[in-house]
Design a protein around this motif. Structure first.
Motif, PDB file in Angstrom:
ATOM      1  N   SER A   1       0.881  -0.357   5.342  1.00 25.87           N
ATOM      2  CA  SER A   1      -0.440  -0.276   5.596  1.00 25.87           C
ATOM      3  C   SER A   1      -1.556  -0.627   4.517  1.00 25.87           C
ATOM      4  O   SER A   1      -2.403  -0.676   4.841  1.00 25.87           O
ATOM      5  CB  SER A   1      -0.623   0.945   6.150  1.00 25.87           C
ATOM      6  OG  SER A   1       0.070   1.346   7.432  1.00 25.87           O
TER       7      SER A   1
ATOM      8  N   GLN B   1       0.082   9.970   7.453  1.00 25.41           N
ATOM      9  CA  GLN B   1       0.421   8.568   7.556  1.00 25.41           C
ATOM     10  C   GLN B   1       1.555   8.032   7.006  1.00 25.41           C
ATOM     11  O   GLN B   1       2.091   6.757   7.475  1.00 25.41           O
ATOM     12  CB  GLN B   1      -0.942   7.759   7.769  1.00 25.41           C
ATOM     13  CG  GLN B   1      -1.235   7.138   6.307  1.00 25.41           C
ATOM     14  CD  GLN B   1      -1.847   8.460   5.379  1.00 25.41           C
ATOM     15  OE1 GLN B   1      -1.673   9.236   5.594  1.00 25.41           O
ATOM     16  NE2 GLN B   1      -2.489   7.701   4.426  1.00 25.41           N
ATOM     17  N   SER B   2       2.037   8.598   5.987  1.00 22.78           N
ATOM     18  CA  SER B   2       3.126   8.013   5.114  1.00 22.78           C
ATOM     19  C   SER B   2       4.444   9.013   4.870  1.00 22.78           C
ATOM     20  O   SER B   2       5.047   8.903   4.035  1.00 22.78           O
ATOM     21  CB  SER B   2       2.403   7.839   3.668  1.00 22.78           C
ATOM     22  OG  SER B   2       1.176   6.780   3.875  1.00 22.78           O
TER      23      SER B   2
ATOM     24  N   VAL C   1      -5.265  12.257   7.005  1.00 23.59           N
ATOM     25  CA  VAL C   1      -4.821  11.141   6.457  1.00 23.59           C
ATOM     26  C   VAL C   1      -4.946  11.634   4.685  1.00 23.59           C
ATOM     27  O   VAL C   1      -4.235  11.080   3.843  1.00 23.59           O
ATOM     28  CB  VAL C   1      -5.921   9.926   6.185  1.00 23.59           C
ATOM     29  CG1 VAL C   1      -5.757   8.748   5.304  1.00 23.59           C
ATOM     30  CG2 VAL C   1      -5.728   9.246   7.494  1.00 23.59           C
TER      31      VAL C   1
ATOM     32  N   VAL D   1      -2.749   9.529  13.698  1.00 26.81           N
ATOM     33  CA  VAL D   1      -2.235   9.348  12.430  1.00 26.81           C
ATOM     34  C   VAL D   1      -0.515   9.141  12.213  1.00 26.81           C
ATOM     35  O   VAL D   1      -0.232   8.564  11.603  1.00 26.81           O
ATOM     36  CB  VAL D   1      -2.438  10.746  11.335  1.00 26.81           C
ATOM     37  CG1 VAL D   1      -1.887  10.677   9.984  1.00 26.81           C
ATOM     38  CG2 VAL D   1      -3.968  10.839  11.171  1.00 26.81           C
ATOM     39  N   ARG D   2      -0.077   9.937  13.293  1.00 24.16           N
ATOM     40  CA  ARG D   2       1.479   9.817  13.210  1.00 24.16           C
ATOM     41  C   ARG D   2       1.834   8.397  13.875  1.00 24.16           C
ATOM     42  O   ARG D   2       3.118   7.929  13.494  1.00 24.16           O
ATOM     43  CB  ARG D   2       2.113  10.871  14.155  1.00 24.16           C
ATOM     44  CG  ARG D   2       1.867  12.351  13.606  1.00 24.16           C
ATOM     45  CD  ARG D   2       2.474  12.291  11.907  1.00 24.16           C
ATOM     46  NE  ARG D   2       3.860  11.956  12.138  1.00 24.16           N
ATOM     47  CZ  ARG D   2       4.566  11.588  10.965  1.00 24.16           C
ATOM     48  NH1 ARG D   2       3.832  11.422   9.994  1.00 24.16           N
ATOM     49  NH2 ARG D   2       5.935  11.318  11.029  1.00 24.16           N
TER      50      ARG D   2
ATOM     51  N   GLN E   1       0.377   5.841  13.147  1.00 20.77           N
ATOM     52  CA  GLN E   1       0.366   5.042  12.024  1.00 20.77           C
ATOM     53  C   GLN E   1       1.433   5.157  11.024  1.00 20.77           C
ATOM     54  O   GLN E   1       2.162   4.144  10.516  1.00 20.77           O
ATOM     55  CB  GLN E   1      -0.881   5.165  11.121  1.00 20.77           C
ATOM     56  CG  GLN E   1      -1.106   4.052   9.790  1.00 20.77           C
ATOM     57  CD  GLN E   1      -2.250   4.218   9.249  1.00 20.77           C
ATOM     58  OE1 GLN E   1      -3.200   5.058   9.586  1.00 20.77           O
ATOM     59  NE2 GLN E   1      -2.258   3.520   8.033  1.00 20.77           N
ATOM     60  N   ALA E   2       2.011   6.372  11.056  1.00 17.09           N
ATOM     61  CA  ALA E   2       3.285   6.674  10.444  1.00 17.09           C
ATOM     62  C   ALA E   2       4.634   5.870  10.863  1.00 17.09           C
ATOM     63  O   ALA E   2       5.463   5.390  10.443  1.00 17.09           O
ATOM     64  CB  ALA E   2       3.787   7.922  10.293  1.00 17.09           C
TER      65      ALA E   2
ATOM     66  N   ARG F   1      -1.806   3.749  19.460  1.00 15.55           N
ATOM     67  CA  ARG F   1      -2.791   3.923  18.466  1.00 15.55           C
ATOM     68  C   ARG F   1      -4.260   3.821  19.065  1.00 15.55           C
ATOM     69  O   ARG F   1      -5.108   4.527  18.756  1.00 15.55           O
ATOM     70  CB  ARG F   1      -2.555   3.710  17.047  1.00 15.55           C
ATOM     71  CG  ARG F   1      -3.589   4.338  15.801  1.00 15.55           C
ATOM     72  CD  ARG F   1      -2.809   3.694  14.766  1.00 15.55           C
ATOM     73  NE  ARG F   1      -3.597   4.359  13.539  1.00 15.55           N
ATOM     74  CZ  ARG F   1      -4.472   3.306  12.897  1.00 15.55           C
ATOM     75  NH1 ARG F   1      -4.461   1.866  13.355  1.00 15.55           N
ATOM     76  NH2 ARG F   1      -5.270   3.706  12.014  1.00 15.55           N
TER      77      ARG F   1
END
Length: 313
Positions: free
Chosen positions: A258, A234-235, A229, A188-189, A191-192, A164
């Motif tokens: 996060s 990200q979730s 986001v 973003v992925r 972070q997921a 990232r």
């Protein structure tokens, strides 16, 4: 066993060819912390996984993230190919699509000598390669699979965080819309996936406090990232489990580690975006199909289809 859907996991925005951006993206594809490494690392960890039935959620989480990484390899590799496709900006003379060497005219692939990675033109026919941004080939030695679950999860979290970080840097190296659309999605992925491994480690006793996300960046400063986001990408974690037997949701749930106020959820797979096929590149002799041979193949295919229809009826 895997099924392939002829779609990309994220849309690649159309923009001008940019071989320099394509070369930077090679690091995100085949560098030490790139998508090829995450794909292979998680799938090997899933294949080699050991444990009693209660440990299945951990194996399913590794399997789901590893399968998604296959689509990330496809996405970033296709983006590189599109950034390279047509970049010579040379279509030859009207009466000679490819100039004869030594005639004093422009050469179709001159750009390869001073822009980006010469192997993109010399070896790859304006396509992605399994190398990093300076041409080092991808190596299986990057893959970490210790057999110890806490160690593997810690290593995976480090891998996602470093990937990232590098993608945030790549984003700021180029303003090409095609490159940024892909890099933003992967930021973003990543972070997921940080959240996925963080949650798994939480279940083993780790208290993250305020450490995550790594690196701490203001995602809203990147418009493409902010849009994703705001959608909560990200979730959410995908299982890619057609049989709906994955137990990854036992881990990937609850408040996001996060600390962004979101709740973690799982889905089978995203909708996807049309993939398409790149045009022919005469200067690369790619694909190099003979018109007469193509006509013969087409005629043979029509006969076989007609015979199959008659047999079926």
């Amino acid at each position: 066993m895997y099924l392939h859907t002829d779609q990309l996991i994220n849309e690649i925005v159309v923009d001008e060819p940019d071989p320099a951006a394509a070369n930077a993206l090679q690091e995100g594809l085949s560098g030490q912390f790139g998508e090829m490494r995450t794909m292979m690392q998680y799938l090997f960890q899933a294949m080699n996984f050991r444990g009693d039935p209660s440990s299945k959620p951990y194996r399913d989480l590794l399997q789901g993230v590893g399968t998604e990484e296959i689509s990330h390899v496809e996405l970033i590799g296709t983006t590189i190919a599109r950034l390279l496709d047509g970049s010579p900006r040379y279509n030859g003379k009207a009466d000679d699509p490819i100039d004869e060497p030594g005639k004093g005219g422009a050469t179709p692939l001159k750009i390869a000598l001073d822009t980006g990675n010469i192997h993109h033109y010399l070896v790859g026919a304006q396509g992605a390669l399994p190398v990093d941004s300076v041409g080092n080939p991808w190596s299986g030695s990057y893959v970490y699979n210790s057999g110890n679950l806490p160690l593997d999860l810690l290593y995976n979290l480090m891998l996602e965080s470093t990937g990232r970080l590098q993608k945030c840097r790549i984003y700021e190296m180029t303003d090409n819309k095609a490159a940024r659309s892909t890099v933003a999605y992967l930021i973003v992925r990543d972070q997921a996936h940080e959240n996925a491994y963080a949650k798994a480690l939480e279940s083993l006793g780790v208290d993250w406090g305020k450490l995550l996300p790594i690196p701490k960046t203001n995602a809203e400063q990147f418009p493409e990232v902010k849009r994703l986001v705001d959608l909560g990408l990200q979730s959410v974690q995908y299982t890619f489990d057609a049989g709906n037997t994955s137990q990854a949701a036992k881990l990937y749930r609850g408040a996001s580690p996060s600390n962004d106020g979101t709740e973690l959820t799982t889905e089978v797979m995203p909708e996807g975006h049309p993939a398409g096929i790149a045009p022919e590149r005469r200067e690369e002799f790619s694909p190099g199909l003979d018109p007469e041979l193509l006509a013969l193949i087409q005629a043979t295919a029509e006969v076989e289809l007609r015979d199959a229809d008659e047999t079926g009826s």
